[in-house]
Motif scaffolding. Structure first.
Motif, PDB file in Angstrom:
ATOM      1  N   ASP A  71       0.828  -1.203   0.000  1.00 61.12           N
ATOM      2  CA  ASP A  71       0.000   0.000   0.000  1.00 61.12           C
ATOM      3  C   ASP A  71       0.869   1.263   0.000  1.00 61.12           C
ATOM      4  O   ASP A  71       1.569   1.528   0.982  1.00 61.12           O
ATOM      5  CB  ASP A  71      -0.894  -0.020   1.242  1.00 61.12           C
ATOM      6  CG  ASP A  71      -1.953   1.058   1.235  1.00 61.12           C
ATOM      7  OD1 ASP A  71      -1.856   1.993   0.411  1.00 61.12           O
ATOM      8  OD2 ASP A  71      -2.879   0.976   2.054  1.00 61.12           O
ATOM      9  N   PRO A  72       0.828   2.074  -1.051  1.00 60.11           N
ATOM     10  CA  PRO A  72       1.611   3.315  -1.057  1.00 60.11           C
ATOM     11  C   PRO A  72       1.265   4.244   0.097  1.00 60.11           C
ATOM     12  O   PRO A  72       2.149   4.945   0.613  1.00 60.11           O
ATOM     13  CB  PRO A  72       1.259   3.947  -2.415  1.00 60.11           C
ATOM     14  CG  PRO A  72       0.827   2.803  -3.273  1.00 60.11           C
ATOM     15  CD  PRO A  72       0.141   1.848  -2.342  1.00 60.11           C
ATOM     16  N   ILE A  75       3.223   3.133   3.119  1.00 56.32           N
ATOM     17  CA  ILE A  75       4.634   3.497   3.009  1.00 56.32           C
ATOM     18  C   ILE A  75       4.817   4.991   3.251  1.00 56.32           C
ATOM     19  O   ILE A  75       5.779   5.410   3.913  1.00 56.32           O
ATOM     20  CB  ILE A  75       5.184   3.078   1.635  1.00 56.32           C
ATOM     21  CG1 ILE A  75       5.223   1.550   1.525  1.00 56.32           C
ATOM     22  CG2 ILE A  75       6.569   3.669   1.399  1.00 56.32           C
ATOM     23  CD1 ILE A  75       6.112   0.862   2.550  1.00 56.32           C
ATOM     24  N   GLU A  76       3.910   5.811   2.756  1.00 55.16           N
ATOM     25  CA  GLU A  76       3.984   7.246   3.022  1.00 55.16           C
ATOM     26  C   GLU A  76       3.890   7.520   4.519  1.00 55.16           C
ATOM     27  O   GLU A  76       4.638   8.335   5.069  1.00 55.16           O
ATOM     28  CB  GLU A  76       2.862   7.963   2.280  1.00 55.16           C
ATOM     29  CG  GLU A  76       2.860   9.469   2.465  1.00 55.16           C
ATOM     30  CD  GLU A  76       1.735  10.156   1.709  1.00 55.16           C
ATOM     31  OE1 GLU A  76       1.576  11.376   1.878  1.00 55.16           O
ATOM     32  OE2 GLU A  76       1.008   9.469   0.957  1.00 55.16           O
ATOM     33  N   ARG A  79       7.163   6.401   6.296  1.00 58.89           N
ATOM     34  CA  ARG A  79       8.240   7.374   6.130  1.00 58.89           C
ATOM     35  C   ARG A  79       8.028   8.593   7.016  1.00 58.89           C
ATOM     36  O   ARG A  79       8.992   9.127   7.589  1.00 58.89           O
ATOM     37  CB  ARG A  79       8.333   7.771   4.659  1.00 58.89           C
ATOM     38  CG  ARG A  79       8.883   6.669   3.772  1.00 58.89           C
ATOM     39  CD  ARG A  79       8.738   6.990   2.293  1.00 58.89           C
ATOM     40  NE  ARG A  79       9.334   5.947   1.450  1.00 58.89           N
ATOM     41  CZ  ARG A  79       9.087   5.815   0.154  1.00 58.89           C
ATOM     42  NH1 ARG A  79       8.271   6.672  -0.472  1.00 58.89           N
ATOM     43  NH2 ARG A  79       9.675   4.841  -0.527  1.00 58.89           N
ATOM     44  N   VAL A  97       7.526   0.580  -1.547  1.00 60.80           N
ATOM     45  CA  VAL A  97       6.289  -0.062  -1.990  1.00 60.80           C
ATOM     46  C   VAL A  97       6.669  -1.335  -2.734  1.00 60.80           C
ATOM     47  O   VAL A  97       7.532  -1.314  -3.623  1.00 60.80           O
ATOM     48  CB  VAL A  97       5.480   0.865  -2.909  1.00 60.80           C
ATOM     49  CG1 VAL A  97       4.222   0.153  -3.418  1.00 60.80           C
ATOM     50  CG2 VAL A  97       5.096   2.147  -2.178  1.00 60.80           C
TER      51      VAL A  97
END
Length: 208
Positions: A71-72, A75-76, A79, A97
């Protein structure tokens, strides 16, 4: 989506799960992983979500951690969490990702692969296990925490993750009950090594 299941809102999921359920779980798992890993080991966390375990392993235990999630949005969020100042070593993990069934790493890249409550979401667990076996170096191991087989609240009938290793490049060293959440035994810890590794004595770790 192809590859697995995505969570609807990464920010809400992170806030609620970390505060209510996963914070204490990740503390125990991080201690277990640190006891298994050598100093500075290169660790891959598959299905890292918002990155809480990866961050703990890197900052508190000095491990070289890469987190991967389908899932992007997760990951966002991972971060963003890693960018916040925290206690311990400020060395942070990296996040990418990616799909466990098609990992973008060379053969034998990692000393340890970790997965926590992710495997039952994978669209193709056998392919994921095959990829984990590929990226593990000889003599390395994988640690998987997932739901026990049987009927689990809010989930359908769960298969035994250990059975999915049949025909894969991995073999099961141990499958142990892991008490979570609270005093319930809904999860288990599975330790795997490459099937072509010779049998060896592995250290026992006490589990509460």
């Amino acid at each position: 989506m192809p590859g697995g299941i995505l969570i609807g809102d990464a920010v809400v999921y992170d806030a609620l799960s970390h505060r209510l359920l996963l914070g204490s779980l990740f503390r125990r798992i991080a201690a277990d992983v640190a006891a298994v890993a050598s100093d500075g080991a290169r660790v891959l966390e598959v299905g890292c979500g918002p990155g809480r375990l990866s961050i703990r392993l890197a900052r508190e235990h000095g491990l070289d951690v890469t987190g991967v999630d389908l899932d992007p949005a997760m990951i966002e969020r991972a971060r963003a969490n890693a960018d916040r100042p925290g206690e311990g070593d400020q060395r942070g993990p990296s996040f990418l990702v990616g799909d466990v069934a098609s990992l973008a790493f060379s053969d034998g890249s990692f000393d340890l692969v970790v997965s926590t409550l992710s495997m039952h979401h994978w669209a193709n667990p056998r392919a994921g296990l095959a990829e984990i076996g590929r990226v593990l170096r000889p003599g390395a191991r994988a640690l998987v925490w997932d739901l026990r087989p049987g009927i689990v609240p809010f989930h359908k009938l769960m298969r035994d993750p250990a059975e999915l290793t049949n025909g894969s490049p991995l073999r099961v060293v141990s499958a142990t009950l892991w008490r979570w959440p609270w005093k319930l035994n809904l999860t288990q810890r599975i330790e795997l090594v490459r099937a072509d590794d010779p049998p060896r004595a592995l250290g026992n770790i006490e589990r509460a």
